[in-house]
Design an enzyme around this catalytic site. Structure first.
Site, mmCIF file in Angstrom:
data_model
loop_
_atom_site.group_PDB
_atom_site.id
_atom_site.type_symbol
_atom_site.label_atom_id
_atom_site.label_comp_id
_atom_site.label_asym_id
_atom_site.label_seq_id
_atom_site.Cartn_x
_atom_site.Cartn_y
_atom_site.Cartn_z
ATOM 1 N N ASN A 1 -38.411 75.240 -35.960
ATOM 2 C CA ASN A 1 -37.019 74.613 -36.081
ATOM 3 C C ASN A 1 -36.478 74.524 -37.542
ATOM 4 O OD1 ASN A 1 -38.261 73.862 -33.164
ATOM 5 N ND2 ASN A 1 -35.879 74.138 -33.249
ATOM 6 N N TYR A 2 -37.297 74.071 -38.300
ATOM 7 C CA TYR A 2 -36.985 73.759 -39.700
ATOM 8 C C TYR A 2 -36.461 75.368 -40.243
ATOM 9 C CZ TYR A 2 -37.336 73.169 -44.906
ATOM 10 O OH TYR A 2 -37.187 73.066 -45.966
ATOM 11 N N GLY A 3 -37.215 76.087 -39.988
ATOM 12 C CA GLY A 3 -36.753 77.461 -40.656
ATOM 13 C C GLY A 3 -35.483 77.918 -39.936
#
Length: 147
Positions: free
Chosen positions: A12-14
């Protein structure tokens, strides 16, 4: 878009970083199409800065004990807060940023092939408009808002 399959911190960060780049590029495309020449859209990566607590939700499970070791080993490669802010300050003050570019360490940097996917950028823009539509007065003229 909303992690219907569940939340995976690094994935999700990416995806959020990819969305930042896609959105900046699509915004720039729309500004140019609307002949808005006094505004450009760019995005930047400040680098890894320890002690900001941004990774507090990433270190779960096995990562809860691996993360401190990783941070200790990588500390020489991390940036200070001032060096992390340098690219943002540069972009806020430069007279000629490259429109739609991705910056890292005060320079235009390469990004993934997905970040150059114009169709994906348009899809993200359309989805974003649908999400904010209930909160936006669409009667207000905007050269970049879809009809």
């Amino acid at each position: 878009m909303n992690s219907e399959e569940g939340y995976t911190p690094w994935l999700n960060y990416g995806q959020s970083k990819l969305a930042n780049i896609l959105f900046a590029r699509e915004l720039n495309t729309r500004l140019q199409a609307a002949d808005v020449s006094n505004v450009v859209s760019v995005c930047c990566h400040p680098g890894a800065i320890p002690g900001t607590d941004l990774s507090r939700h990433v270190a779960t499970g096995v990562m809860s004990w691996v993360a401190p070791v990783f941070i200790f080993l990588c500390r020489p490669f991390f940036k200070t807060v001032p060096s992390g802010a340098a690219t943002q300050v540069y972009l806020a003050t430069t007279k000629a940023p490259v429109p739609g570019a991705y910056y890292d360490d005060v320079n235009v940097a390469a990004s993934s092939k997905h970040a150059h996917n114009a169709a994906l950028g348009k899809k993200l823009w359309t989805w974003t408009e649908e999400q904010v539509k209930p909160f936006v007065d669409t009667k207000v003229a905007s050269p970049i808002w879809s009809a």
